[in-house]
Write an enzyme that holds these catalytic residues in place. Structure first.
Site, PDB file in Angstrom:
ATOM      1  N   TYR A 145       1.802   2.551  11.902  1.00 18.93           N
ATOM      2  CA  TYR A 145       1.313   1.341  12.580  1.00 18.93           C
ATOM      3  C   TYR A 145       1.702   1.311  14.051  1.00 18.93           C
ATOM      4  O   TYR A 145       1.056   0.669  14.858  1.00 18.93           O
ATOM      5  CB  TYR A 145       1.868   0.075  11.911  1.00 18.93           C
ATOM      6  CG  TYR A 145       1.322  -0.214  10.532  1.00 18.93           C
ATOM      7  CD1 TYR A 145       0.405   0.631   9.937  1.00 18.93           C
ATOM      8  CD2 TYR A 145       1.731  -1.328   9.833  1.00 18.93           C
ATOM      9  CE1 TYR A 145      -0.090   0.374   8.679  1.00 18.93           C
ATOM     10  CE2 TYR A 145       1.240  -1.600   8.568  1.00 18.93           C
ATOM     11  CZ  TYR A 145       0.334  -0.742   7.994  1.00 18.93           C
ATOM     12  OH  TYR A 145      -0.156  -0.993   6.751  1.00 18.93           O
ATOM     13  N   LYS A 194       6.535   9.863   0.132  1.00 13.77           N
ATOM     14  CA  LYS A 194       5.531  10.879  -0.203  1.00 13.77           C
ATOM     15  C   LYS A 194       6.105  12.208   0.297  1.00 13.77           C
ATOM     16  O   LYS A 194       5.503  12.914   1.108  1.00 13.77           O
ATOM     17  CB  LYS A 194       4.207  10.506   0.489  1.00 13.77           C
ATOM     18  CG  LYS A 194       3.014  11.337   0.078  1.00 13.77           C
ATOM     19  CD  LYS A 194       2.471  11.011  -1.298  1.00 13.77           C
ATOM     20  CE  LYS A 194       1.313  11.928  -1.626  1.00 13.77           C
ATOM     21  NZ  LYS A 194       0.940  11.901  -3.050  1.00 13.77           N
ATOM     22  N   ASP A 226       2.281   7.257  -4.908  1.00 10.12           N
ATOM     23  CA  ASP A 226       1.126   7.146  -5.817  1.00 10.12           C
ATOM     24  C   ASP A 226       1.597   6.822  -7.233  1.00 10.12           C
ATOM     25  O   ASP A 226       1.006   5.989  -7.935  1.00 10.12           O
ATOM     26  CB  ASP A 226       0.246   8.411  -5.782  1.00 10.12           C
ATOM     27  CG  ASP A 226       1.036   9.696  -5.601  1.00 10.12           C
ATOM     28  OD1 ASP A 226       2.257   9.625  -5.370  1.00 10.12           O
ATOM     29  OD2 ASP A 226       0.432  10.777  -5.702  1.00 10.12           O
ATOM     30  N   ASP A 250       3.470  -2.169   2.903  1.00 16.45           N
ATOM     31  CA  ASP A 250       2.396  -3.144   3.108  1.00 16.45           C
ATOM     32  C   ASP A 250       1.531  -3.217   1.845  1.00 16.45           C
ATOM     33  O   ASP A 250       1.224  -4.288   1.315  1.00 16.45           O
ATOM     34  CB  ASP A 250       1.558  -2.684   4.313  1.00 16.45           C
ATOM     35  CG  ASP A 250       0.618  -3.768   4.807  1.00 16.45           C
ATOM     36  OD1 ASP A 250       0.638  -4.880   4.247  1.00 16.45           O
ATOM     37  OD2 ASP A 250      -0.138  -3.504   5.762  1.00 16.45           O
ATOM     38  N   ASP A 254       1.875  -6.121  -1.542  1.00 16.72           N
ATOM     39  CA  ASP A 254       0.738  -6.989  -1.902  1.00 16.72           C
ATOM     40  C   ASP A 254       0.391  -6.812  -3.377  1.00 16.72           C
ATOM     41  O   ASP A 254       0.097  -7.781  -4.080  1.00 16.72           O
ATOM     42  CB  ASP A 254      -0.486  -6.657  -1.045  1.00 16.72           C
ATOM     43  CG  ASP A 254      -0.626  -7.631   0.112  1.00 16.72           C
ATOM     44  OD1 ASP A 254       0.414  -8.145   0.575  1.00 16.72           O
ATOM     45  OD2 ASP A 254      -1.764  -7.880   0.555  1.00 16.72           O
TER      46      ASP A 254
END
Ligand code: NAD
Length: 359
Positions: A145, A194, A226, A250, A254
């Site tokens: 980001y 990851k 994942d 993020d 959620d």
């Protein structure tokens, strides 16, 4: 987190959409549980733009530099109006700028499972009933980001790039907070990355393993992102504290916030390395339900509880709010987003009236 003062002072930034509605309810609760806390209102987001033609005006910057903590509502306008000057880049210019301004690098989102809401969760009952609360620590100021972004042409084709980067210090900051939290809870910490593909994740894992040496009482495990997305749905009860990078956090937070039943119940807190905190609902300004007195005030009330506990050392007041909400739900009162045919659905104000009755 910070030293409690005799007369603590907080900034109240209600923002847009349902922000002012739910903030009004949080202030009613604040008057009841901690009347000694004083506050000043500041404008942010589209509401600030109307007065200052800026989403994060100087007056608000000055205010937040002088307070013990910030209670934030939400910002942003309707999706169909995102190109109008009031709403263009509103979130980037206000909440993201605010996080940068305060150097808030650690975000904490608790997803609490209320036994009385088992029927409205997307989880099957046996999975829901095994859960209590999942705490997600998300790094907030690094990763893809905040790295360089560019678009360019190669052989007539447009190519876009976003650079993800982390340094050891950034990772250590969030690792320390996640380990501290895990040590005070179940002693279980899951670091999500990851590392089979990404260099940033390999550094992330190294730093977490290093910090783990100072926390022998915490059992650290690593999980690929994942797999974590799948495990959150298949078996969320295996998690207590999760720590992860900005992008993964993020998305995962959620997803986790939907499991207990509604985004409208989810508070969050963000801290800088000095422990200064900003507290806000996990959701946005929900323009689709604004000004109808139907928004769920729980996320804002629980954000206030986190502020009282972590920034003002008022644990009893925080617990009182949390227990009152639990009692209201157990008594069969709901808001529209968590309504059930066997329960009484109340508006934003009337639901808070019930919370106040319990306090
Ligand atoms: P949203 O979170 O505002 O809404 C998503 C869904 O959840 C909507 O159906 C909404 O009605 C519902 N919802 C959210 N909070 C609720 C509550 N307290 N009670 C009941 N239902 C609730 O996300 P969105 O619709 O994608 O975005 C709307 C605006 O919010 C956009 O302008 C976006 O930029 C902004 N936004 C702001 C923040 C923030 O202020 N931190 C975060 C996310 C989105």
């Amino acid at each position: 987190m910070s030293e409690a003062k005799n007369k603590p002072h907080i900034a109240v930034l209600a923002g847009d959409g349902i922000g002012p509605e739910v903030m009004q309810q949080a202030l009613r609760v604040l008057h009841k549980v901690a009347p000694e806390v004083t506050y000043s209102h500041g404008l942010i987001g589209g509401a600030a733009y109307v007065k200052y033609q800026q989403h994060f005006p100087t007056a608000t910057k000055k205010l937040i530099n002088q307070v013990d903590a910030v209670l934030f509502g939400s910002v942003g306008g309707p999706i169909e109006a995102t190109d109008s000057p009031q709403w263009l880049n509103c979130e980037v210019n206000s909440i993201l700028a605010l996080r940068n301004h305060l150097n808030l690098s650690v975000n904490v989102r608790p997803a609490k499972f209320y036994s009385s809401l088992a029927n409205i969760s997307p989880l099957k009952n046996h999975l829901f009933n095994a859960c209590d609360e999942i705490l997600i620590y998300r790094e907030l100021l690094g990763d893809i980001y905040f790295g360089d972004k560019r678009s360019f042409k190669v052989d007539g084709q447009v190519v876009a790039e976003d650079v993800a980067s982390y340094n050891e210090a950034q990772i250590k900051t969030i690792a320390l907070q996640a380990f501290e939290s895990a040590a005070q809870r179940s002693g279980k910490l899951t670091s999500v990355d990851k590392a089979n593909v990404l260099e940033t994740s390999r550094l992330w894992r190294q730093v977490f393993n290093q910090v783990a040496k100072d926390y022998p009482q915490v059992e650290l495990s690593h999980m690929l992102v994942d797999n974590c997305a799948m495990q959150l749905i298949l078996n969320p009860a295996q998690f207590d504290v999760i720590a992860t990078a900005n992008l993964f956090g993020d998305i995962l937070s959620d997803a986790a916030s939907a499991l207990p039943g509604s985004l409208g119940m989810m508070p969050s807190a963000s801290f800088n390395d000095k422990g200064f905190g900003l507290y806000e609902p996990s959701g946005g300004s929900a323009p689709d339900i604004a000004n109808q007195d139907v928004a769920n005030p729980m996320a804002q009330l629980l954000s206030l509880a986190m502020l009282l506990r972590h920034s003002l050392n008022k644990d009893a007041a925080a617990s009182a709010i949390e227990q009152a909400i639990e009692q209201v739900l157990a008594s069969g009162f709901r808001t529209l987003d968590i309504s059930e045919s066997t329960c009484q659905t109340l508006g934003t104000t009337a639901f808070t009236d019930q919370v106040l009755k319990q306090l």
